[in-house]
Design a protein around this motif. Structure first.
Motif, PDB file in Angstrom:
ATOM      1  N   VAL A  16     -38.430  66.875  41.784  1.00  0.00           N
ATOM      2  CA  VAL A  16     -38.223  67.212  43.199  1.00  0.00           C
ATOM      3  C   VAL A  16     -37.983  65.949  44.024  1.00  0.00           C
ATOM      4  N   PHE A  17     -38.831  64.957  43.837  1.00  0.00           N
ATOM      5  CA  PHE A  17     -38.725  63.742  44.643  1.00  0.00           C
ATOM      6  C   PHE A  17     -37.546  62.875  44.197  1.00  0.00           C
ATOM      7  N   GLU A  18     -37.246  62.922  42.917  1.00  0.00           N
ATOM      8  CA  GLU A  18     -36.089  62.161  42.426  1.00  0.00           C
ATOM      9  C   GLU A  18     -34.799  62.730  43.003  1.00  0.00           C
ATOM     10  N   ALA A  19     -34.746  64.045  43.154  1.00  0.00           N
ATOM     11  CA  ALA A  19     -33.566  64.675  43.750  1.00  0.00           C
ATOM     12  C   ALA A  19     -33.386  64.216  45.197  1.00  0.00           C
ATOM     13  N   LEU A  20     -34.491  64.114  45.923  1.00  0.00           N
ATOM     14  CA  LEU A  20     -34.431  63.621  47.305  1.00  0.00           C
ATOM     15  C   LEU A  20     -33.958  62.173  47.335  1.00  0.00           C
ATOM     16  N   ARG A  21     -34.497  61.373  46.437  1.00  0.00           N
ATOM     17  CA  ARG A  21     -34.101  59.963  46.367  1.00  0.00           C
ATOM     18  C   ARG A  21     -32.609  59.831  46.077  1.00  0.00           C
ATOM     19  N   ASN A  22     -32.124  60.569  45.093  1.00  0.00           N
ATOM     20  CA  ASN A  22     -30.709  60.493  44.723  1.00  0.00           C
ATOM     21  C   ASN A  22     -29.803  60.916  45.874  1.00  0.00           C
ATOM     22  N   TYR A  23     -30.241  61.910  46.607  1.00  0.00           N
ATOM     23  CA  TYR A  23     -29.455  62.384  47.748  1.00  0.00           C
ATOM     24  C   TYR A  23     -29.310  61.282  48.802  1.00  0.00           C
ATOM     25  N   LEU A  24     -30.415  60.627  49.104  1.00  0.00           N
ATOM     26  CA  LEU A  24     -30.383  59.583  50.131  1.00  0.00           C
ATOM     27  C   LEU A  24     -29.541  58.387  49.696  1.00  0.00           C
ATOM     28  N   VAL A  25     -29.685  58.005  48.431  1.00  0.00           N
ATOM     29  CA  VAL A  25     -28.947  56.843  47.929  1.00  0.00           C
ATOM     30  C   VAL A  25     -27.447  57.119  47.902  1.00  0.00           C
ATOM     31  N   ALA A  26     -27.086  58.338  47.520  1.00  0.00           N
ATOM     32  CA  ALA A  26     -25.666  58.680  47.357  1.00  0.00           C
ATOM     33  C   ALA A  26     -24.932  58.873  48.677  1.00  0.00           C
ATOM     34  N   LYS A  27     -25.657  59.035  49.769  1.00  0.00           N
ATOM     35  CA  LYS A  27     -25.019  59.348  51.049  1.00  0.00           C
ATOM     36  C   LYS A  27     -24.332  58.158  51.708  1.00  0.00           C
ATOM     37  N   GLY A  28     -24.661  56.950  51.281  1.00  0.00           N
ATOM     38  CA  GLY A  28     -23.992  55.777  51.840  1.00  0.00           C
ATOM     39  C   GLY A  28     -24.381  55.462  53.274  1.00  0.00           C
ATOM     40  N   PHE A  29     -25.646  55.598  53.594  1.00  0.00           N
ATOM     41  CA  PHE A  29     -26.116  55.275  54.946  1.00  0.00           C
ATOM     42  C   PHE A  29     -26.133  53.761  55.160  1.00  0.00           C
ATOM     43  N   SER A  30     -26.085  53.343  56.421  1.00  0.00           N
ATOM     44  CA  SER A  30     -26.201  51.923  56.752  1.00  0.00           C
ATOM     45  C   SER A  30     -27.645  51.471  56.563  1.00  0.00           C
ATOM     46  N   TYR A  31     -27.841  50.142  56.581  1.00  0.00           N
ATOM     47  CA  TYR A  31     -29.195  49.615  56.425  1.00  0.00           C
ATOM     48  C   TYR A  31     -30.122  50.153  57.513  1.00  0.00           C
ATOM     49  N   ARG A  32     -29.621  50.171  58.736  1.00  0.00           N
ATOM     50  CA  ARG A  32     -30.463  50.634  59.839  1.00  0.00           C
ATOM     51  C   ARG A  32     -30.762  52.127  59.711  1.00  0.00           C
ATOM     52  N   SER A  33     -29.757  52.900  59.308  1.00  0.00           N
ATOM     53  CA  SER A  33     -29.969  54.341  59.133  1.00  0.00           C
ATOM     54  C   SER A  33     -31.001  54.612  58.040  1.00  0.00           C
ATOM     55  N   LEU A  34     -30.902  53.851  56.942  1.00  0.00           N
ATOM     56  CA  LEU A  34     -31.863  54.028  55.850  1.00  0.00           C
ATOM     57  C   LEU A  34     -33.269  53.621  56.279  1.00  0.00           C
ATOM     58  N   PHE A  35     -33.343  52.584  57.083  1.00  0.00           N
ATOM     59  CA  PHE A  35     -34.634  52.141  57.614  1.00  0.00           C
ATOM     60  C   PHE A  35     -35.304  53.278  58.386  1.00  0.00           C
ATOM     61  N   TRP A  36     -34.538  53.913  59.261  1.00  0.00           N
ATOM     62  CA  TRP A  36     -35.103  54.996  60.064  1.00  0.00           C
ATOM     63  C   TRP A  36     -35.318  56.264  59.246  1.00  0.00           C
ATOM     64  N   LEU A  37     -34.381  56.558  58.349  1.00  0.00           N
ATOM     65  CA  LEU A  37     -34.515  57.772  57.532  1.00  0.00           C
ATOM     66  C   LEU A  37     -35.742  57.717  56.630  1.00  0.00           C
ATOM     67  N   THR A  38     -35.912  56.594  55.942  1.00  0.00           N
ATOM     68  CA  THR A  38     -37.071  56.483  55.049  1.00  0.00           C
ATOM     69  C   THR A  38     -38.374  56.525  55.845  1.00  0.00           C
ATOM     70  N   GLY A  39     -38.360  55.926  57.028  1.00  0.00           N
ATOM     71  CA  GLY A  39     -39.550  55.959  57.872  1.00  0.00           C
ATOM     72  C   GLY A  39     -39.869  57.360  58.368  1.00  0.00           C
ATOM     73  N   ILE A  40     -38.843  58.044  58.860  1.00  0.00           N
ATOM     74  CA  ILE A  40     -39.048  59.404  59.394  1.00  0.00           C
ATOM     75  C   ILE A  40     -39.471  60.364  58.280  1.00  0.00           C
ATOM     76  N   LEU A  41     -38.822  60.250  57.129  1.00  0.00           N
ATOM     77  CA  LEU A  41     -39.199  61.116  56.005  1.00  0.00           C
ATOM     78  C   LEU A  41     -40.629  60.828  55.554  1.00  0.00           C
ATOM     79  N   ALA A  42     -40.992  59.552  55.511  1.00  0.00           N
ATOM     80  CA  ALA A  42     -42.369  59.200  55.143  1.00  0.00           C
ATOM     81  C   ALA A  42     -43.357  59.799  56.139  1.00  0.00           C
ATOM     82  N   PHE A  43     -42.994  59.769  57.405  1.00  0.00           N
ATOM     83  CA  PHE A  43     -43.873  60.296  58.455  1.00  0.00           C
ATOM     84  C   PHE A  43     -44.086  61.801  58.295  1.00  0.00           C
ATOM     85  N   PHE A  44     -43.025  62.522  57.925  1.00  0.00           N
ATOM     86  CA  PHE A  44     -43.137  63.980  57.863  1.00  0.00           C
ATOM     87  C   PHE A  44     -43.511  64.520  56.479  1.00  0.00           C
TER      88      PHE A  44
END
Length: 465
Positions: free
Chosen positions: A120-148
């Motif tokens: 389950v968590f590996e699927a989430l990780r692969n999705y985020l990595v494959a999306k090609g987000f910017s460094y700043r977007s990944l910074f906020w995404l990983t933080g927000i996901l961790a929070f929720f």
């Protein structure tokens, strides 16, 4: 049957009468030779816990030994005073508190391990990595996901998942890895502060019945403030642009992954309902939820057998996605952590029985005042693990308002973010991102985290005061 029940009650009444009398007859031994010796034993054990990474000594070992020594010495002294039953009652009380926590966490860990095994968590990780987000977007995404995610899963697992994403996309950018790991630690700890399931300390407060389940959500806005303020400051240290494409696993989530997520949510609902509506300890709801997983595991095993009986599917084939053993998930629980809690609860309980917690309570909550004391609890949580600190507060049971109990729940949960060693998430990420996320890379952002810590307290006092 009623005569048998009467006999049992009749036989047990003297014990309970003696138990209540024994509790009342506890003796202040802080000035006895036992007091300093017990305190020294616990301090030495905790030094070994802090040096776990250096010594490669599991943290459960010293505290379990310390608990045994402390209670042995207490029993020795009380036996000499002719009050051996007082010790028995006190140990049973502390052990019952641990038992409830143990089984609650065991079920939660089993579900988390099941979700990990199903991918389950590996699927989430692969999705985020494959999306090609910017460094700043990944910074906020990983933080927000961790929070929720941390309010549902624990903050340690959440931080490890998000760190895996950060490491996958941050190769060659150590500053991005370090800053993002700090952000994830802060976010995971903040997210865990407004849910009984997000942190051990909040779970302990909930199980104690001090704060109701729904009341934890009054800490949501302060927790958001605690996460967002440091993140807004740290984002300016991030590199520009989009990270190069990272390799991701093409392995799909195994069969039943989302079903297990649903069963875990149903388990949480069961535990909350048992506690809120039936006034049954939430651990019984969690154990009922374990039965859900066991029955679903049985279903998967039947599908696995049917699959292996196919002519093209030889036994032992690695392609069998139905193969599932719930007892293997239980076996992979964090046993060292569970035994660490045993040692901490029994050792701190022993110090409380000697009289040290009464002394600490009278100073902290008498002379300093509840607000200052509860803020100090958060700072202490950054240096010492927040579990013994919160258990000590719960054992002291100071007479303070509901708002103050919410405050200490908040500070104990988020205070550990001030230092990398202040929370399980921080310690784990130092190992996972070794050489990139370090004690000093976290310390660099401590002023920003402290600003968020102070702001979250201020917001809480305004909103919930």
């Amino acid at each position: 049957m009623k005569y048998l029940l009467g006999l049992v009650l009749g036989l047990s009444m003297p014990f309970y009468a003696q138990a209540s009398q024994s509790v009342a007859n506890t003796i202040d031994l802080t000035n006895h030779w036992l007091g300093p010796v017990a305190l020294g034993v616990f301090s030495l054990a905790y030094i070994l816990v802090i040096l776990e990474e250096k010594l490669h000594l599991r943290k459960s070992k010293p505290v379990i030994l310390a608990a045994g020594i402390i209670w042995f010495l207490i029993a020795l002294v009380y036996s000499g005073m002719g009050q051996p039953h007082s010790v028995e009652v006190a140990i049973r009380h502390n052990f019952l508190e641990y038992t409830e926590l143990f089984f609650f966490l065991l079920v939660a860990m089993t579900y988390i391990n099941a979700m990990l095994e199903r991918g389950v968590f590996e699927a989430l990780r692969n999705y985020l990595v494959a999306k090609g987000f910017s460094y700043r977007s990944l910074f906020w995404l990983t933080g927000i996901l961790a929070f929720f995610i941390s309010p549902i899963a624990d903050n340690l697992t959440t931080a490890l998942i998000m760190c895996a994403v950060i490491l996958a996309v941050g190769k060659g950018k150590p500053s991005f890895v370090a800053t993002s790991c700090v952000n994830v630690v802060v976010a995971a700890n903040a997210g865990g502060a407004f849910s009984p399931f997000g942190d051990i300390t909040t779970l302990m407060v909930w199980q104690k019945g001090i704060i109701e389940f729904i009341e934890f959500f009054s800490l949501f806005i302060p927790a958001v403030i605690n996460f967002v303020i440091p993140a807004m400051i740290m984002q300016f240290a991030l590199p520009q642009g989009i990270p190069p494409a990272a390799k991701t696993s093409t392995k799909a989530m195994k069969y039943g992954g989302l079903t297990i997520v649903g069963l875990f949510i149903l388990t949480i609902i069961t535990a909350v309902s048992f506690h809120n509506f039936l006034h049954v300890p939430p651990v019984f709801g969690m154990m009922t939820g374990l039965a859900y997983l066991k029955f679903y595991g049985y279903y998967l095993r039947q599908k696995s057998k049917a699959w292996t009986h196919g002519s093209e599917n030889p036994p032992g084939s690695q392609d069998n996605e139905y193969d599932f053993d719930v007892f293997a998930k239980i076996a992979h629980a964090e046993w060292d952590t569970l035994f660490f809690f045993y040692g901490v609860i029994l050792a701190v309980g022993g110090l409380g029985f000697i009289g040290y917690l009464s002394l600490a309570s009278s100073y902290m909550y008498g002379e300093l005042g509840a607000t200052n004391a509860n803020i100090l609890v958060g700072v202490l949580s950054a240096i010492v693990d927040n579990i013994p600190v919160m258990f000590a507060v719960l054992t002291m049971n100071p007479d303070m308002s509901h708002m103050q109990w919410l405050l200490v729940t908040l500070t104990a949960g988020v205070g550990g973010s001030l230092l990398s060693i202040g929370s399980a998430a921080g310690v784990a990420l130092m190992g996972q991102a070794r050489g990139q996320y370090t004690f000093f890379s976290h310390l660099k952002w401590t002023p920003a985290i402290a600003l968020g810590y102070g702001a979250s307290i201020w917001v809480h006092m305004i909103m919930n005061g």
